[in-house]
Design a protein around this motif. Structure first.
Motif, PDB file in Angstrom:
ATOM      1  N   GLY A 117      -4.065   1.016   4.572  1.00  0.00           N
ATOM      2  CA  GLY A 117      -3.933   1.740   3.316  1.00  0.00           C
ATOM      3  C   GLY A 117      -4.359   0.978   2.082  1.00  0.00           C
ATOM      4  N   ALA A 118      -4.817  -0.262   2.242  1.00  0.00           N
ATOM      5  CA  ALA A 118      -5.353  -1.006   1.108  1.00  0.00           C
ATOM      6  C   ALA A 118      -6.833  -0.672   0.949  1.00  0.00           C
ATOM      7  CB  ALA A 118      -5.168  -2.506   1.310  1.00  0.00           C
ATOM      8  N   ALA A 119      -7.393  -1.026  -0.183  1.00  0.00           N
ATOM      9  CA  ALA A 119      -8.816  -0.800  -0.435  1.00  0.00           C
ATOM     10  C   ALA A 119      -9.572  -2.100  -0.201  1.00  0.00           C
ATOM     11  CB  ALA A 119      -9.040  -0.320  -1.860  1.00  0.00           C
ATOM     12  N   ALA A 120     -10.738  -1.990   0.413  1.00  0.00           N
ATOM     13  CA  ALA A 120     -11.572  -3.153   0.687  1.00  0.00           C
ATOM     14  C   ALA A 120     -12.712  -3.213  -0.316  1.00  0.00           C
ATOM     15  CB  ALA A 120     -12.119  -3.097   2.109  1.00  0.00           C
ATOM     16  N   GLU A 121     -12.847  -4.341  -0.984  1.00  0.00           N
ATOM     17  CA  GLU A 121     -13.977  -4.609  -1.860  1.00  0.00           C
ATOM     18  C   GLU A 121     -14.594  -5.940  -1.452  1.00  0.00           C
ATOM     19  OE1 GLU A 121     -15.607  -3.020  -4.046  1.00  0.00           O
ATOM     20  OE2 GLU A 121     -14.363  -1.298  -4.617  1.00  0.00           O
ATOM     21  N   ARG A 122     -15.793  -6.199  -1.946  1.00  0.00           N
ATOM     22  CA  ARG A 122     -16.497  -7.415  -1.529  1.00  0.00           C
ATOM     23  C   ARG A 122     -17.352  -7.919  -2.683  1.00  0.00           C
ATOM     24  NH1 ARG A 122     -18.082  -5.672   2.998  1.00  0.00           N
ATOM     25  NH2 ARG A 122     -16.744  -6.963   4.332  1.00  0.00           N
ATOM     26  N   VAL A 123     -17.470  -9.242  -2.778  1.00  0.00           N
ATOM     27  CA  VAL A 123     -18.475  -9.835  -3.649  1.00  0.00           C
ATOM     28  C   VAL A 123     -19.792  -9.790  -2.886  1.00  0.00           C
ATOM     29  CG1 VAL A 123     -19.235 -11.957  -4.771  1.00  0.00           C
ATOM     30  CG2 VAL A 123     -16.817 -11.283  -4.876  1.00  0.00           C
ATOM     31  N   HIS A 124     -20.715  -8.962  -3.360  1.00  0.00           N
ATOM     32  CA  HIS A 124     -21.930  -8.685  -2.596  1.00  0.00           C
ATOM     33  C   HIS A 124     -23.034  -9.703  -2.818  1.00  0.00           C
ATOM     34  CE1 HIS A 124     -20.555  -4.823  -1.063  1.00  0.00           C
ATOM     35  NE2 HIS A 124     -20.059  -4.574  -2.273  1.00  0.00           N
ATOM     36  N   SER A 125     -23.086 -10.280  -4.016  1.00  0.00           N
ATOM     37  CA  SER A 125     -24.166 -11.214  -4.325  1.00  0.00           C
ATOM     38  C   SER A 125     -23.788 -12.021  -5.544  1.00  0.00           C
ATOM     39  CB  SER A 125     -25.467 -10.453  -4.608  1.00  0.00           C
ATOM     40  OG  SER A 125     -25.357  -9.730  -5.831  1.00  0.00           O
ATOM     41  N   ALA A 126     -24.564 -13.075  -5.792  1.00  0.00           N
ATOM     42  CA  ALA A 126     -24.325 -13.867  -6.989  1.00  0.00           C
ATOM     43  C   ALA A 126     -24.537 -13.038  -8.247  1.00  0.00           C
ATOM     44  CB  ALA A 126     -25.241 -15.090  -6.991  1.00  0.00           C
ATOM     45  N   ALA A 127     -25.536 -12.177  -8.225  1.00  0.00           N
ATOM     46  CA  ALA A 127     -25.866 -11.381  -9.405  1.00  0.00           C
ATOM     47  C   ALA A 127     -24.775 -10.376  -9.745  1.00  0.00           C
ATOM     48  CB  ALA A 127     -27.192 -10.666  -9.186  1.00  0.00           C
ATOM     49  N   ALA A 146       0.828  -1.202   0.000  1.00  0.00           N
ATOM     50  CA  ALA A 146       0.000   0.000   0.000  1.00  0.00           C
ATOM     51  C   ALA A 146       0.863   1.253   0.000  1.00  0.00           C
ATOM     52  CB  ALA A 146      -0.942  -0.013   1.201  1.00  0.00           C
ATOM     53  N   LYS A 147       1.886   1.277   0.834  1.00  0.00           N
ATOM     54  CA  LYS A 147       2.760   2.448   0.911  1.00  0.00           C
ATOM     55  C   LYS A 147       3.607   2.608  -0.350  1.00  0.00           C
ATOM     56  CE  LYS A 147       3.091   2.785   5.954  1.00  0.00           C
ATOM     57  NZ  LYS A 147       2.695   4.203   6.081  1.00  0.00           N
ATOM     58  N   ALA A 148       3.927   1.491  -1.007  1.00  0.00           N
ATOM     59  CA  ALA A 148       4.715   1.539  -2.242  1.00  0.00           C
ATOM     60  C   ALA A 148       3.849   1.760  -3.471  1.00  0.00           C
ATOM     61  CB  ALA A 148       5.513   0.245  -2.399  1.00  0.00           C
ATOM     62  N   ARG A 149       2.539   1.817  -3.291  1.00  0.00           N
ATOM     63  CA  ARG A 149       1.589   1.996  -4.393  1.00  0.00           C
ATOM     64  C   ARG A 149       1.728   0.875  -5.430  1.00  0.00           C
ATOM     65  NH1 ARG A 149      -0.838   7.060  -4.266  1.00  0.00           N
ATOM     66  NH2 ARG A 149      -2.339   6.036  -5.642  1.00  0.00           N
ATOM     67  N   THR A 150       1.784  -0.360  -4.938  1.00  0.00           N
ATOM     68  CA  THR A 150       1.815  -1.515  -5.827  1.00  0.00           C
ATOM     69  C   THR A 150       0.397  -1.994  -6.096  1.00  0.00           C
ATOM     70  OG1 THR A 150       3.923  -2.203  -4.853  1.00  0.00           O
ATOM     71  CG2 THR A 150       2.736  -3.830  -6.170  1.00  0.00           C
ATOM     72  N   PRO A 151      -0.001  -2.150  -7.346  1.00  0.00           N
ATOM     73  CA  PRO A 151      -1.350  -2.644  -7.644  1.00  0.00           C
ATOM     74  C   PRO A 151      -1.446  -4.155  -7.432  1.00  0.00           C
ATOM     75  CG  PRO A 151      -0.170  -2.252  -9.682  1.00  0.00           C
ATOM     76  CD  PRO A 151       0.750  -1.820  -8.576  1.00  0.00           C
ATOM     77  N   LEU A 152      -2.264  -4.556  -6.482  1.00  0.00           N
ATOM     78  CA  LEU A 152      -2.479  -5.963  -6.178  1.00  0.00           C
ATOM     79  C   LEU A 152      -3.968  -6.230  -6.041  1.00  0.00           C
ATOM     80  CD1 LEU A 152       0.048  -6.674  -3.238  1.00  0.00           C
ATOM     81  CD2 LEU A 152       0.464  -6.940  -5.690  1.00  0.00           C
ATOM     82  N   VAL A 153      -4.382  -7.445  -6.333  1.00  0.00           N
ATOM     83  CA  VAL A 153      -5.692  -7.951  -5.953  1.00  0.00           C
ATOM     84  C   VAL A 153      -5.449  -9.138  -5.033  1.00  0.00           C
ATOM     85  CG1 VAL A 153      -7.834  -9.048  -6.683  1.00  0.00           C
ATOM     86  CG2 VAL A 153      -6.869  -7.173  -8.040  1.00  0.00           C
ATOM     87  N   VAL A 154      -5.904  -9.016  -3.797  1.00  0.00           N
ATOM     88  CA  VAL A 154      -5.780 -10.093  -2.823  1.00  0.00           C
ATOM     89  C   VAL A 154      -7.163 -10.692  -2.615  1.00  0.00           C
ATOM     90  CG1 VAL A 154      -5.110 -10.748  -0.481  1.00  0.00           C
ATOM     91  CG2 VAL A 154      -3.836  -8.956  -1.702  1.00  0.00           C
ATOM     92  N   PRO A 160      -3.044  -1.950  -3.326  1.00  0.00           N
ATOM     93  CA  PRO A 160      -3.663  -3.255  -3.131  1.00  0.00           C
ATOM     94  C   PRO A 160      -5.158  -3.123  -2.878  1.00  0.00           C
ATOM     95  CG  PRO A 160      -1.789  -2.953  -1.649  1.00  0.00           C
ATOM     96  CD  PRO A 160      -2.108  -1.618  -2.237  1.00  0.00           C
ATOM     97  N   VAL A 161      -5.914  -4.028  -3.457  1.00  0.00           N
ATOM     98  CA  VAL A 161      -7.347  -4.128  -3.221  1.00  0.00           C
ATOM     99  C   VAL A 161      -7.622  -5.541  -2.727  1.00  0.00           C
ATOM    100  CG1 VAL A 161      -9.655  -4.024  -4.236  1.00  0.00           C
ATOM    101  CG2 VAL A 161      -7.876  -2.428  -5.001  1.00  0.00           C
ATOM    102  N   VAL A 162      -8.253  -5.641  -1.566  1.00  0.00           N
ATOM    103  CA  VAL A 162      -8.613  -6.951  -1.027  1.00  0.00           C
ATOM    104  C   VAL A 162     -10.070  -7.221  -1.387  1.00  0.00           C
ATOM    105  CG1 VAL A 162      -8.854  -8.371   1.035  1.00  0.00           C
ATOM    106  CG2 VAL A 162      -6.941  -6.751   0.842  1.00  0.00           C
ATOM    107  N   LEU A 163     -10.275  -8.247  -2.202  1.00  0.00           N
ATOM    108  CA  LEU A 163     -11.622  -8.639  -2.608  1.00  0.00           C
ATOM    109  C   LEU A 163     -12.077  -9.776  -1.700  1.00  0.00           C
ATOM    110  CD1 LEU A 163     -14.035  -8.459  -4.547  1.00  0.00           C
ATOM    111  CD2 LEU A 163     -12.849 -10.115  -6.012  1.00  0.00           C
ATOM    112  N   MET A 164     -13.035  -9.462  -0.827  1.00  0.00           N
ATOM    113  CA  MET A 164     -13.513 -10.446   0.136  1.00  0.00           C
ATOM    114  C   MET A 164     -14.672 -11.239  -0.449  1.00  0.00           C
ATOM    115  SD  MET A 164     -12.970  -8.172   3.533  1.00  0.00           S
ATOM    116  CE  MET A 164     -12.833  -6.623   2.681  1.00  0.00           C
ATOM    117  N   LEU A 165     -14.597 -12.566  -0.267  1.00  0.00           N
ATOM    118  CA  LEU A 165     -15.602 -13.471  -0.820  1.00  0.00           C
ATOM    119  C   LEU A 165     -16.285 -14.214   0.323  1.00  0.00           C
ATOM    120  CD1 LEU A 165     -12.843 -13.668  -2.871  1.00  0.00           C
ATOM    121  CD2 LEU A 165     -14.565 -14.850  -4.214  1.00  0.00           C
TER     122      LEU A 165
END
Length: 546
Positions: free
Chosen positions: A123-133, A89-97, A152-157
């Motif tokens: 400092g990472a961004a939080a995203e989520r899979v909200h629904s099947a649709a 996050a501090k190095a501004r590296t684009p990641l998807v976790v 980095p963006v953490v995609l929570m499932l």
């Protein structure tokens, strides 16, 4: 695909969008989505610890310039990533976790934590899979955010949503989603003002930082500097950006050579491209003369004089230039730059018996490593010696794991770089003994993958920064010191060939066969017993910064 679950749809979607490599550690919360990535064409590399997995994804992304991918379990799987996630996050590296998540209704689950706020807090961004649709759209949004925001963006499932059937994909919707925003064009009036100031400068310096590396701006900045008679310099993280240029004076800051420290304060104009000129890069302002004007070109409006992409802005300034000017550029100065680098600075090479001077070690490595080597440098007392004495052909081959100043990230980052570079090219992990012990388990990963990886441990059997800073103050530093350990033997137990180095002759003997063996020879660890009495010159500045 008929019968797809949400987890399978998310993995397939990300593979389709370009996920070619994913690092991770398997748990029940991320196994299905990871398998789907692999089924979609991605290669999976198993780490031994989640922190290592994210560090590997970070190293892969820095080396390739693409988005890195990692996959971890929910709860402790995610908490184990936090140090490497913060660095990225501090190095501004684009990641998807990709991280599993407990179902919303599972209030008593042992794995339950507030993953959203945990991720955002570092400092990472939080995203989520909200629904099947929305699953595919949620996955694409996370991927695009990583690209656009360069973090980095953490995609929570959530586990319960992962198992639900995914509806058929709408191809038109998928095409509309995958649009990456272009960086803003620099303001013409601002460019005119900078061009006028540059034309009036007699001793300009063009300084490139991480933003210039990301923008692939090296060639454009070289042309701009040549047109205006400017010297070239970099921040520590952008080392290698101007390799081979006769007027490149190297790293600015605590690792600056004596010549660079002499010349930089004489500049009357500093154009900083993608570099914030923080206290590390300026030696707390000492490398900026009192009459120098500083102009920041950056995509971040909070620090920028001119908001714009480094390469595009350099080209726009070059288009506004008239006649070229000599500025600093004389043959005499070029000769000084060529002959007064750190490798040429004399020192008293008289280490304690059974040890090697870290400068001797670094100079010997510089003389023996191939030109196309990549180098990952961990944090610690030793950090400056590889930065000052080792060389890379380009900035993508330099991975400086010090944005968070966390010990123990260099090995994972080097493994990610080695995967990206393939078995024909050498990658080096420059570590301290403290960082090595924090990441020992990933030596097994390097051995299992048979990587072309050279691990060089600057081993003073201590946390050297604390020892050298506090001992002169009369503070007991025994808690920061350890009995000598046989890291070469430990490496052997983990499947990595290990050699103890106490002299340049030991280094020669170890490297001769390994470098000559080529691809397929597997990793090599050099446990270099560096003289623990030698203190790094930049240490005072490091503690001054806090």
């Amino acid at each position: 695909m008929a019968g797809q679950t949400v987890a399978e749809a998310v993995g397939e979607q990300l593979a389709r969008e370009g996920a070619q490599v994913v690092f991770g550690l398997m748990g029940s919360g991320n196994l299905v989505v990871t398998n789907a990535l692999v089924a979609g064409g991605a290669r999976f590399f198993a780490a031994r610890h989640e922190n290592g997995a994210v560090g590997m994804a970070d190293g892969y992304a820095r080396t390739t310039g693409s988005v890195g991918f990692a996959s971890v379990h929910q709860g402790p799987g995610l908490t184990n990533t936090l140090t490497a996630l913060t660095e990225a996050a501090k190095a501004r590296t684009p990641l998807v976790v990709l991280a599993g998540e407990t179902p919303a209704a599972a209030l008593s689950s042992n794995f339950r934590i507030d993953q959203h706020d945990l991720v955002e807090s570092v400092g990472a961004a939080a995203e989520r899979v909200h629904s099947a649709a929305t699953a595919r759209a949620d996955a694409t949004r996370a991927h695009l955010r990583a690209q656009r925001e360069r973090r980095p963006v953490v995609l929570m499932l959530p586990i319960d949503i992962q198992a639900q059937p995914a509806p058929p994909e709408d191809p038109a919707a998928a095409e509309a989603r995958a649009v990456v925003a272009l960086p803003p064009a620099p303001n013409p009036a601002a460019l005119d003002a900078v061009a006028a100031r540059l034309a009036a400068a007699e001793r300009p310096v063009v300084l490139g930082g991480r933003g210039a590396v990301v923008a692939e701006a090296g060639p454009a900045l070289r042309r701009l500097a040549e047109q205006n008679g400017a010297l070239l310099a970099t921040s520590a993280v952008a080392h290698g950006l101007f390799s081979g240029d006769s007027y490149n004076i190297g790293i600015s800051g605590g690792f600056a050579s004596p010549l660079a420290a002499e010349l930089l304060p004489q500049a009357d104009l500093i154009l900083a491209f993608g570099a914030t000129l923080n206290h590390w890069t300026t030696r707390h302002g000492a490398l900026i003369g009192p009459d120098a004007e500083v102009i920041h070109i950056d995509l971040d409006p909070a620090v920028a004089t001119v908001v714009g992409d480094a390469a595009a802005t350099a080209d726009a300034l070059l288009a506004r230039a008239s006649d070229s000017r000599p500025g600093w550029r004389t043959e005499a100065l070029a000769q000084r730059i060529a002959s007064e680098r750190w490798n040429d600075v004399p020192f008293d090479d008289a280490p304690q018996p059974g040890t090697i001077d870290p400068r001797t070690l670094s100079n010997a490595l510089a003389a023996r490593l191939p030109e196309d080597v990549a180098i990952a440098v961990d944090s610690g007392h030793f950090t400056g010696w590889p930065a000052m004495h080792l060389h890379v052909a380009n900035a993508r081959s330099w991975l400086f794991a010090n944005a968070f100043q966390a010990v123990g990230l260099g090995l994972g980052m080097a493994i990610g770089a080695a995967v990206a570079r393939g078995p024909e090219r050498v990658t080096v992990a420059a570590l301290g003994d403290g960082g090595t012990f924090l990441s020992l388990q990933e030596l097994e990963t390097a051995a299992r993958l048979q990587l072309r990886l050279l691990v060089v441990v600057y081993d003073d059997h201590a946390y050297g920064a604390e020892v050298h800073h506090f001992a002169p103050l009369g503070v007991d530093v025994a808690p920061a010191q350890f009995p000598p350990a046989d890291l070469a033997a430990i490496a052997q137990a983990l499947g990595v060939r290990g050699v103890t180095v106490e002299s340049a002759a030991d280094l020669d003997a170890a490297l001769a066969g390994w470098l000559g063996a080529g691809a397929g020879s597997g990793p090599l660890l050099l446990d270099a017993k560096v003289d623990p009495t030698i203190a790094a010159a930049w240490l005072e500045e490091a503690f001054r910064a806090g």
